[in-house]
Design a protein around this motif. Sequence first.
Motif, short mmCIF file in Angstrom:
data_model
loop_
_atom_site.label_atom_id
_atom_site.label_comp_id
_atom_site.label_asym_id
_atom_site.label_seq_id
_atom_site.Cartn_x
_atom_site.Cartn_y
_atom_site.Cartn_z
N LEU A 12 0.83 -1.21 0.00
CA LEU A 12 0.00 0.00 0.00
C LEU A 12 0.86 1.26 0.00
O LEU A 12 0.45 2.32 -0.47
N PHE A 13 2.09 1.14 0.54
CA PHE A 13 3.01 2.27 0.57
C PHE A 13 3.89 2.32 -0.69
O PHE A 13 4.81 3.14 -0.77
N GLY A 14 3.62 1.43 -1.62
CA GLY A 14 4.36 1.46 -2.88
C GLY A 14 5.63 0.63 -2.89
O GLY A 14 6.46 0.77 -3.79
N TYR A 15 5.80 -0.26 -1.89
CA TYR A 15 7.01 -1.08 -1.82
C TYR A 15 6.70 -2.51 -2.25
O TYR A 15 5.71 -3.10 -1.82
N LYS A 16 7.56 -3.04 -3.10
CA LYS A 16 7.42 -4.42 -3.54
C LYS A 16 8.81 -5.01 -3.72
O LYS A 16 9.70 -4.37 -4.27
N GLY A 17 8.99 -6.23 -3.24
CA GLY A 17 10.29 -6.86 -3.32
C GLY A 17 10.47 -7.69 -4.58
O GLY A 17 9.56 -8.41 -4.98
N ASP A 18 11.61 -7.56 -5.20
CA ASP A 18 11.97 -8.36 -6.38
C ASP A 18 13.19 -9.20 -5.97
O ASP A 18 14.31 -8.71 -5.95
N ARG A 19 12.95 -10.46 -5.64
CA ARG A 19 14.01 -11.30 -5.08
C ARG A 19 15.15 -11.49 -6.08
O ARG A 19 16.33 -11.42 -5.72
N LYS A 20 14.80 -11.74 -7.33
CA LYS A 20 15.83 -11.98 -8.34
C LYS A 20 16.74 -10.76 -8.47
O LYS A 20 17.97 -10.89 -8.53
N PHE A 21 16.15 -9.57 -8.51
CA PHE A 21 16.93 -8.34 -8.64
C PHE A 21 17.76 -8.09 -7.38
O PHE A 21 18.91 -7.66 -7.45
N GLY A 22 17.17 -8.37 -6.20
CA GLY A 22 17.90 -8.19 -4.95
C GLY A 22 19.14 -9.06 -4.90
O GLY A 22 20.23 -8.60 -4.52
N LEU A 23 19.02 -10.33 -5.28
CA LEU A 23 20.18 -11.23 -5.31
C LEU A 23 21.21 -10.77 -6.33
O LEU A 23 22.42 -10.83 -6.10
N GLU A 24 20.71 -10.29 -7.47
CA GLU A 24 21.61 -9.81 -8.52
C GLU A 24 22.44 -8.63 -8.03
O GLU A 24 23.65 -8.55 -8.29
N LEU A 25 21.83 -7.73 -7.28
CA LEU A 25 22.55 -6.58 -6.76
C LEU A 25 23.62 -7.01 -5.77
O LEU A 25 24.76 -6.52 -5.81
N LEU A 26 23.28 -7.92 -4.87
CA LEU A 26 24.26 -8.40 -3.89
C LEU A 26 25.42 -9.11 -4.60
O LEU A 26 26.58 -9.00 -4.17
N GLU A 27 25.13 -9.82 -5.65
CA GLU A 27 26.17 -10.52 -6.40
C GLU A 27 27.09 -9.54 -7.14
O GLU A 27 28.28 -9.79 -7.29
N ARG A 28 26.55 -8.43 -7.58
CA ARG A 28 27.35 -7.46 -8.34
C ARG A 28 28.48 -6.87 -7.50
O ARG A 28 29.55 -6.54 -8.02
N ALA A 29 28.25 -6.75 -6.20
CA ALA A 29 29.28 -6.16 -5.34
C ALA A 29 30.57 -6.98 -5.38
O ALA A 29 31.67 -6.43 -5.26
#
Length: 626
Positions: free
Chosen positions: A233-250
């Motif tokens: 309702l506050f406009g937040y939605k989790g994208d697990r695939k993208f979240g893992l991809e970001l952590l892997e990029r580091a």
Amino acid sequence: MSNSPPPVNNPYDPTNALDDIPGLHWALHEFLQSRMHESERFCEQSDPEKQRLYFATGFGLIQCVKGLMSFEDKDLLAAINHTKHGIAVASAHRKRPGSFAGRLAGYLVPSLSTSGTEWIAGMTPVERHAELVYAESLYQKSLLGIVYSGDWLAFIREVLNMRTTISIYRQLGKWIETDVTSPPSNATPPPTHPYLPSPSIDPHFRSGVYLGLGMSHLVLSMMPGKLLALVELFGYKGDRKFGLELLERAGGWSANGRVAEGVRRAICDMSLLIFHLVLSAFTFEGVDVRKASKVLEWNLKRYPNGVFFLFGAGRLALVRSQPSKALVYYARAAQAQTQYKNLHHISWWESAVACLGLWRVSDSRSWWGKLGGEATWSKATYTYSEAACLATLGEHAEARKLMERVQGLRQKIAGKSIPVEKFVARKARKYLAQSDRLVLPALELAYVFHAIAHAPREVIVREMIPASRGGENGVKENGSRKGKEKKPESRSGYWDDVCLARFLEGVCWRFVAYPDPDAELEPDEKIPFSPEDARTYSERAFRAVFEYGPNIELDHYIVYYAHFEYGRLLARSGDKDGARTQFDLVMSGKPLEVNAAGRKGKYSLENALHMRTNAALEALDQNRLL
């Protein structure tokens, strides 16, 4: 990295705050090498007045780890105060918002906004780092506050702070996207998300955004359905695939070559290991044990004595159904450092569970006893677990003394009871009410803590299945002796005990038929049962639970968990439609094979089952093995 710390410039100039990053990077390296006191001392000596952006907040992070490890009020409160100071230091380095008129104009002219990417683009590098550090410190304070708070109002306040943190991370992520220089001609942008890496952004800042934004997506993606609907309702939605991809990029794990290393890279790697090796017990989507092994191998070469990565190695062995190998790593982790004694408690907990997976009940009891004597996370759980092992070993006099203490040791977080503590308190009350008797308490614990799932099949066949059958036979014999002329079924709690024994037997046979997908089986393993026979025995046991479930008086959770495990059995045997039917029954919220008493209120560990069942449904859709 050099064994000697880099020089720290004095006096401190806030405009040159980023010059401290190499020093903090060295301190983090020492911390991960299990030289915690050296790391802590360097931070204190480099910034005795706690005014430097990175040293003040880095010191606060160390205190945060200490507080969460000990779980004691004084340590949590000290950590909260340090993170509050870190927030104040970060705020002093942030870009000052404009006047009221300027902020009002920002609503009309985007370039004058004080919250969008234009605002971030107008910051100096120090101000951008301060924005990032502010979000990190706010997140740490919120996490500590949720653990420390004893009421819902404090909990809600900290959740709102987390909302602010997520908003900052998302703004910083959007700015990185807009600041992108053209990608190399041979690079292919991801199909669903913008190309993020940019040479104009320093790797320390980038790794921080990857960490914060990646973890935000992961946390949101794992929220239960009802809570997630509220968050959306506050406009937040989790994208697990993208979240893992970001952590892997580091760490460059999602790229062919290595990337410039940021100061938060190791924390990103640790986050990946926690997801793939710990949270995998509750979810399936995105879990990749092979990738975790790759990340772990690289970090163990860099930090061979690093207690956190030795924990990870032990956990990897356990996930691969190699508890004996896991125990070796946990012993090494305990020996790696003596400075933070609370870190030993993680090794002890994991060792207790691994021993259950090997059905070394006496050894498990010893680990639970050590935890009960020193650790403070959940004394009710430790005390009951030791008592359950003692009861299994027939040492009821000692078990009773411990069972009597369980209820008084329970804790609350944000005013709410901890589900596993509520469960063990119920079992302790039942033991005392039944004159020092419980059926298969250690094997039940082995199921709850996922030790059966990661037990070698030879141990399951040789030790656990005979124990479950012995438990059922003991119930019937005990009922016959006490009932005299009455039928044994008339004894109070008889069907609870029978159903628990049959359920645990069904679970054991299920893992004999179909080992965990990540298990690495021994080549010389000898199992005298075919998968087809084991599957038949498992199904027969679960169906017995459904048949006798309406007679259960207290342990109604057995019926719902039996449907979940039966669904997993059907999924592995190729009956996806049958599996989905079982999972849908669990998620329906309707009473299943239970009596009127079982239709009131919630059953034990209900939320955990819903989380696992929802993950199993997603795994079915993705054709992942369960």
